[in-house]
Motif scaffolding. Structure first.
Motif, PDB file in Angstrom:
ATOM      1  N   ARG B  27      -4.645  -8.374  -3.437  1.00 33.04           N
ATOM      2  CA  ARG B  27      -4.075  -9.492  -4.180  1.00 33.04           C
ATOM      3  C   ARG B  27      -3.035  -9.030  -5.195  1.00 33.04           C
ATOM      4  NH1 ARG B  27      -4.957 -12.277  -9.102  1.00 33.04           N
ATOM      5  NH2 ARG B  27      -4.352 -14.491  -8.967  1.00 33.04           N
ATOM      6  N   LEU B  28      -1.922  -9.775  -5.250  1.00 34.31           N
ATOM      7  CA  LEU B  28      -1.017  -9.679  -6.382  1.00 34.31           C
ATOM      8  C   LEU B  28      -0.912 -11.080  -6.954  1.00 34.31           C
ATOM      9  CD1 LEU B  28       1.138  -8.245  -8.180  1.00 34.31           C
ATOM     10  CD2 LEU B  28       2.825  -9.026  -6.532  1.00 34.31           C
ATOM     11  N   GLY B  29      -1.318 -11.240  -8.214  1.00 31.24           N
ATOM     12  CA  GLY B  29      -1.243 -12.561  -8.833  1.00 31.24           C
ATOM     13  C   GLY B  29      -0.398 -12.518 -10.080  1.00 31.24           C
ATOM     14  N   ILE B  30       0.031 -13.703 -10.524  1.00 28.72           N
ATOM     15  CA  ILE B  30       0.623 -13.808 -11.859  1.00 28.72           C
ATOM     16  C   ILE B  30      -0.289 -14.780 -12.592  1.00 28.72           C
ATOM     17  CG2 ILE B  30       2.640 -14.445 -13.218  1.00 28.72           C
ATOM     18  CD1 ILE B  30       4.355 -13.620 -10.883  1.00 28.72           C
ATOM     19  N   GLN B  31      -1.218 -14.224 -13.300  1.00 28.58           N
ATOM     20  CA  GLN B  31      -2.334 -14.942 -13.922  1.00 28.58           C
ATOM     21  C   GLN B  31      -3.065 -15.743 -12.851  1.00 28.58           C
ATOM     22  OE1 GLN B  31      -0.164 -16.354 -17.602  1.00 28.58           O
ATOM     23  NE2 GLN B  31      -1.857 -15.296 -18.588  1.00 28.58           N
ATOM     24  N   LEU B  32      -3.071 -17.052 -12.943  1.00 33.52           N
ATOM     25  CA  LEU B  32      -3.909 -17.787 -11.991  1.00 33.52           C
ATOM     26  C   LEU B  32      -3.261 -17.986 -10.640  1.00 33.52           C
ATOM     27  CD1 LEU B  32      -2.842 -21.075 -11.977  1.00 33.52           C
ATOM     28  CD2 LEU B  32      -3.519 -20.733 -14.347  1.00 33.52           C
ATOM     29  N   LYS B  33      -1.960 -17.773 -10.504  1.00 38.81           N
ATOM     30  CA  LYS B  33      -1.277 -17.991  -9.226  1.00 38.81           C
ATOM     31  C   LYS B  33      -1.299 -16.730  -8.383  1.00 38.81           C
ATOM     32  CE  LYS B  33       3.149 -18.859  -9.468  1.00 38.81           C
ATOM     33  NZ  LYS B  33       4.136 -19.875  -9.849  1.00 38.81           N
ATOM     34  N   THR B  34      -1.708 -16.869  -7.112  1.00 41.67           N
ATOM     35  CA  THR B  34      -1.652 -15.726  -6.193  1.00 41.67           C
ATOM     36  C   THR B  34      -0.277 -15.698  -5.554  1.00 41.67           C
ATOM     37  OG1 THR B  34      -4.003 -15.809  -5.750  1.00 41.67           O
ATOM     38  CG2 THR B  34      -2.650 -14.667  -4.135  1.00 41.67           C
ATOM     39  N   VAL B  35       0.419 -14.581  -5.649  1.00 38.53           N
ATOM     40  CA  VAL B  35       1.795 -14.472  -5.186  1.00 38.53           C
ATOM     41  C   VAL B  35       1.895 -13.688  -3.878  1.00 38.53           C
ATOM     42  CG1 VAL B  35       3.990 -13.397  -5.804  1.00 38.53           C
ATOM     43  CG2 VAL B  35       2.781 -14.753  -7.479  1.00 38.53           C
ATOM     44  N   SER B  36       1.019 -12.676  -3.691  1.00 37.71           N
ATOM     45  CA  SER B  36       1.084 -11.896  -2.452  1.00 37.71           C
ATOM     46  C   SER B  36      -0.319 -11.522  -2.016  1.00 37.71           C
ATOM     47  CB  SER B  36       1.916 -10.633  -2.672  1.00 37.71           C
ATOM     48  OG  SER B  36       1.743  -9.733  -1.602  1.00 37.71           O
ATOM     49  N   THR B  37      -0.510 -11.408  -0.682  1.00 41.86           N
ATOM     50  CA  THR B  37      -1.823 -10.991  -0.166  1.00 41.86           C
ATOM     51  C   THR B  37      -1.713  -9.678   0.609  1.00 41.86           C
ATOM     52  OG1 THR B  37      -1.458 -12.318   1.803  1.00 41.86           O
ATOM     53  CG2 THR B  37      -2.694 -13.341   0.002  1.00 41.86           C
ATOM     54  N   ASP B  38      -0.619  -8.942   0.373  1.00 37.78           N
ATOM     55  CA  ASP B  38      -0.517  -7.624   1.023  1.00 37.78           C
ATOM     56  C   ASP B  38       0.089  -6.602   0.070  1.00 37.78           C
ATOM     57  OD1 ASP B  38       2.444  -8.269   3.108  1.00 37.78           O
ATOM     58  OD2 ASP B  38       2.080  -8.423   0.951  1.00 37.78           O
ATOM     59  N   PHE B  39      -0.324  -6.683  -1.199  1.00 38.71           N
ATOM     60  CA  PHE B  39       0.222  -5.773  -2.198  1.00 38.71           C
ATOM     61  C   PHE B  39      -0.493  -4.421  -2.145  1.00 38.71           C
ATOM     62  CE2 PHE B  39       2.817  -4.897  -5.727  1.00 38.71           C
ATOM     63  CZ  PHE B  39       2.086  -4.226  -6.694  1.00 38.71           C
ATOM     64  N   THR B  40       0.270  -3.347  -2.051  1.00 31.38           N
ATOM     65  CA  THR B  40      -0.326  -2.009  -1.878  1.00 31.38           C
ATOM     66  C   THR B  40      -0.637  -1.366  -3.220  1.00 31.38           C
ATOM     67  OG1 THR B  40       1.085  -1.783   0.037  1.00 31.38           O
ATOM     68  CG2 THR B  40      -0.027   0.195  -0.714  1.00 31.38           C
ATOM     69  N   LYS B  41      -1.892  -0.941  -3.367  1.00 30.42           N
ATOM     70  CA  LYS B  41      -2.288  -0.265  -4.611  1.00 30.42           C
ATOM     71  C   LYS B  41      -2.789   1.155  -4.343  1.00 30.42           C
ATOM     72  CE  LYS B  41      -3.608  -4.816  -5.799  1.00 30.42           C
ATOM     73  NZ  LYS B  41      -4.582  -5.823  -6.117  1.00 30.42           N
ATOM     74  N   THR B  42      -2.877   1.517  -3.048  1.00 33.92           N
ATOM     75  CA  THR B  42      -3.326   2.882  -2.715  1.00 33.92           C
ATOM     76  C   THR B  42      -2.185   3.570  -1.995  1.00 33.92           C
ATOM     77  OG1 THR B  42      -4.261   2.024  -0.687  1.00 33.92           O
ATOM     78  CG2 THR B  42      -5.770   2.364  -2.510  1.00 33.92           C
ATOM     79  N   PHE B  43      -1.880   4.803  -2.396  1.00 30.75           N
ATOM     80  CA  PHE B  43      -0.708   5.485  -1.874  1.00 30.75           C
ATOM     81  C   PHE B  43      -1.093   6.855  -1.341  1.00 30.75           C
ATOM     82  CE2 PHE B  43       1.955   2.259  -3.619  1.00 30.75           C
ATOM     83  CZ  PHE B  43       1.383   1.885  -4.813  1.00 30.75           C
ATOM     84  N   GLN B  44      -0.677   7.144  -0.102  1.00 26.45           N
ATOM     85  CA  GLN B  44      -0.947   8.459   0.458  1.00 26.45           C
ATOM     86  C   GLN B  44       0.149   9.409  -0.008  1.00 26.45           C
ATOM     87  OE1 GLN B  44      -1.250   8.721   4.731  1.00 26.45           O
ATOM     88  NE2 GLN B  44      -2.258  10.712   4.589  1.00 26.45           N
ATOM     89  N   MET B  45      -0.178  10.273  -0.970  1.00 22.34           N
ATOM     90  CA  MET B  45       0.839  11.150  -1.555  1.00 22.34           C
ATOM     91  C   MET B  45       0.998  12.422  -0.731  1.00 22.34           C
ATOM     92  SD  MET B  45       1.504   9.202  -4.042  1.00 22.34           S
ATOM     93  CE  MET B  45       2.742  10.152  -4.881  1.00 22.34           C
ATOM     94  N   GLN B  46      -0.083  12.799  -0.024  1.00 17.39           N
ATOM     95  CA  GLN B  46      -0.076  14.029   0.779  1.00 17.39           C
ATOM     96  C   GLN B  46      -1.017  13.800   1.949  1.00 17.39           C
ATOM     97  OE1 GLN B  46       0.802  17.327  -2.674  1.00 17.39           O
ATOM     98  NE2 GLN B  46      -1.255  17.161  -1.899  1.00 17.39           N
ATOM     99  N   PRO B  47      -0.965  14.658   3.004  1.00 24.13           N
ATOM    100  CA  PRO B  47      -1.828  14.413   4.161  1.00 24.13           C
ATOM    101  C   PRO B  47      -3.298  14.194   3.819  1.00 24.13           C
ATOM    102  CG  PRO B  47      -0.277  16.156   4.652  1.00 24.13           C
ATOM    103  CD  PRO B  47      -0.040  15.788   3.232  1.00 24.13           C
ATOM    104  N   LYS B  48      -3.807  14.862   2.779  1.00 28.19           N
ATOM    105  CA  LYS B  48      -5.228  14.692   2.476  1.00 28.19           C
ATOM    106  C   LYS B  48      -5.437  14.243   1.030  1.00 28.19           C
ATOM    107  CE  LYS B  48      -6.153  18.854   4.008  1.00 28.19           C
ATOM    108  NZ  LYS B  48      -6.925  20.073   4.309  1.00 28.19           N
ATOM    109  N   LEU B  49      -4.521  13.427   0.529  1.00 28.32           N
ATOM    110  CA  LEU B  49      -4.659  12.987  -0.856  1.00 28.32           C
ATOM    111  C   LEU B  49      -4.134  11.574  -1.046  1.00 28.32           C
ATOM    112  CD1 LEU B  49      -4.270  15.072  -3.932  1.00 28.32           C
ATOM    113  CD2 LEU B  49      -3.118  12.899  -3.928  1.00 28.32           C
ATOM    114  N   PHE B  50      -4.969  10.725  -1.645  1.00 31.68           N
ATOM    115  CA  PHE B  50      -4.572   9.359  -1.972  1.00 31.68           C
ATOM    116  C   PHE B  50      -4.651   9.172  -3.469  1.00 31.68           C
ATOM    117  CE2 PHE B  50      -4.049   6.262   1.468  1.00 31.68           C
ATOM    118  CZ  PHE B  50      -4.261   7.076   2.575  1.00 31.68           C
ATOM    119  N   VAL B  51      -3.738   8.331  -3.984  1.00 34.13           N
ATOM    120  CA  VAL B  51      -3.828   7.925  -5.385  1.00 34.13           C
ATOM    121  C   VAL B  51      -3.947   6.407  -5.406  1.00 34.13           C
ATOM    122  CG1 VAL B  51      -2.588   7.785  -7.566  1.00 34.13           C
ATOM    123  CG2 VAL B  51      -2.556   9.894  -6.269  1.00 34.13           C
TER     124      VAL B  51
END
Lengths: 242, 204
Positions: B27-51
């Motif tokens: 979810r990406l919202g702006i307070q009570l309004k939902t704006v996106s349902t495919d917002f990425t919060k996990t990032f693969q920085m290296q082959p065996k590492l996620f942030v």
């Protein structure tokens, strides 16, 4: 250093494409006391001649071999005061690294940043090149298992050029010392053999008698810390060699 | 209104046997309004590492770019991947540099170290980090996530069991939080690669 009357670079190209100031700096190095290093499979050794101008000099306060990071150390041939400036810079930059990444700076990174400083002094206005060549010994990080630290030996010249060596010598008699090392170095040499070979090589070109008090030896073992040997430790190795 | 719950987020990372998993809502919202349902919060920085980055969305994106920049430079200079512990230390330093005007993110680092052992850590918005052997959580419903993880986690789960534990923990936690949810994604990292699955959950 900020005086605008000297804002031009003192190191300028000659017509033949040489930087003469750097050549002359290398001459200063070649006149310096011998310093050599040997890279073994499980560690690195640095050894240097610490002959002092007079018997009245208090030898225990003279340090040619210095620790920079817990796992690397440095030695030099050439102008002592220039060396101390570089050691101070190197120590600071490795602490900055450690502060950011929480790890000891790998020796290859230390070499690159020190070489960068030396190169800067061949191009900036109002400064002269450093009159030293450094031998930097330490442990590098390999990209394989975390526990494998690779022993490495580097030479850095006044121009800022750096070279990785299996074994090398700088300063007075470096040519004959390198020939001696070329014959003795083997790829499966262990640190203890390397220390013996280093002492033998140093003795080859030594003027007068070599004792535990007029040389300095520094070692770093894989998985250990860089340490400068005490005179009594050096004496044990010298006794074995005799 | 808290700035940390302006956009909404929920991230969990868990350690298994020679594997780690990281799961996040979409979810990406702006307070009570939902704006996106495919917002990425996990990032693969290296082959065996996620942030994973939870918090204010603009800082999530900015910090990701900043970390990408620093990690790429490291890789070019040192000719090796950045170990997870070092990523943790670097993030900590980057966040503390902005101590009196911070990035509003609470990151999670999840990966396998050079010996393929699991590494998990999370930190607050000014860089105070803590390592864990079991699980770490971050976001707007941390209370729910801690409860679910504590109940469903067992040590030495294999990748499939880890996926189940992560997915169920996340889905149940976000159902009781208005600001997070609207879908989920789970990444399971093993020495052989990364398995990514989208979660089907309540879209509210």
């Amino acid at each position: 250093m900020g005086d605008s009357a000297y804002s031009f670079s003192l190191t300028t190209f000659s017509r033949t494409g040489k930087l003469l100031q750097i050549e002359y700096a290398l001459n200063a190095v070649a006149n310096g006391r011998t310093c050599l290093g040997i890279c073994a499979v499980d560690g690195v050794v640095l050894a240097t001649d610490k002959k002092l101008p007079s018997v009245l000099v208090d030898v225990k306060n003279v340090h040619k071999m210095e620790v920079v990071t817990p796992t690397s150390g440095v030695c030099y041939s050439g102008v002592g005061p220039d060396y101390r400036v570089l050691v101070k810079r190197a120590r600071k930059s490795s602490q900055v690294y450690s502060r950011t990444y929480g790890q000891d700076e790998p020796v290859s990174q230390l070499v690159k940043s020190t070489a960068g400083v030396m190169q800067e002094y061949t191009q900036r206005g109002g400064v002269r090149p450093f009159g030293v060549s450094l031998l930097i010994a330490g442990l590098d990080c390999s990209s394989d298992a975390a526990s494998s630290h690779v022993p490495a030996l580097y030479q850095v010249d006044p121009s800022g050029a750096y070279f990785a060596w299996k074994a090398t010598a700088i300063g007075k008699n470096y040519v004959s010392a390198k020939n001696f090392l070329e014959k003795r170095w083997t790829s499966d040499m262990e640190l203890e053999d390397a220390i013996h070979t280093a002492l033998l090589t140093l003795r080859e070109g030594f003027e007068g008698e070599m004792t535990a008090h007029n040389i300095e030896v520094g070692i770093v073992r894989k998985g250990g810390k860089f340490e400068v040997l005490t005179p009594s430790q050096i004496q044990d190795y010298l006794d074995e060699a005799n | 209104m808290s700035i940390m719950s302006y956009n909404g987020s929920a991230i969990i990372a868990m350690a298994g046997k020679d594997c780690v998993g990281i799961a996040a809502d979409r979810r990406l919202g702006i307070q009570l309004k939902t704006v996106s349902t495919d917002f990425t919060k996990t990032f693969q920085m290296q082959p065996k590492l996620f942030v994973g980055l939870a918090g204010l969305a603009t800082d999530v994106q900015t910090l990701h770019n900043l970390l990408e920049f620093r990690m790429s430079l490291f890789k070019l200079r040192e000719e090796r991947d950045m170990p997870p512990e070092v990523v943790n230390n670097l993030l900590s330093t980057l966040l503390y540099e902005k101590r009196f005007g911070p990035y509003f993110v609470e990151p999670i680092v999840a990966g396998l170290d050079e010996d393929n052992k699991p590494f998990l850590s999370c930190m607050d918005l000014i860089g105070s980090s803590v390592k864990a052997n079991d699980f770490v959580v971050s976001g707007t419903c941390t209370g729910n996530m801690f409860g679910m993880c504590e109940a469903l986690y067992r040590p030495d789960l294999n990748p499939d069991e880890l996926f189940e534990a992560l997915a169920q923990s996340l889905l149940s936690s976000v159902d009781r939080d208005a600001m997070s949810g609207w879908g989920g994604v789970v990444h399971i990292i093993t020495k052989d690669g990364v398995m990514t699955k989208e979660l089907k959950g309540r879209m509210d």
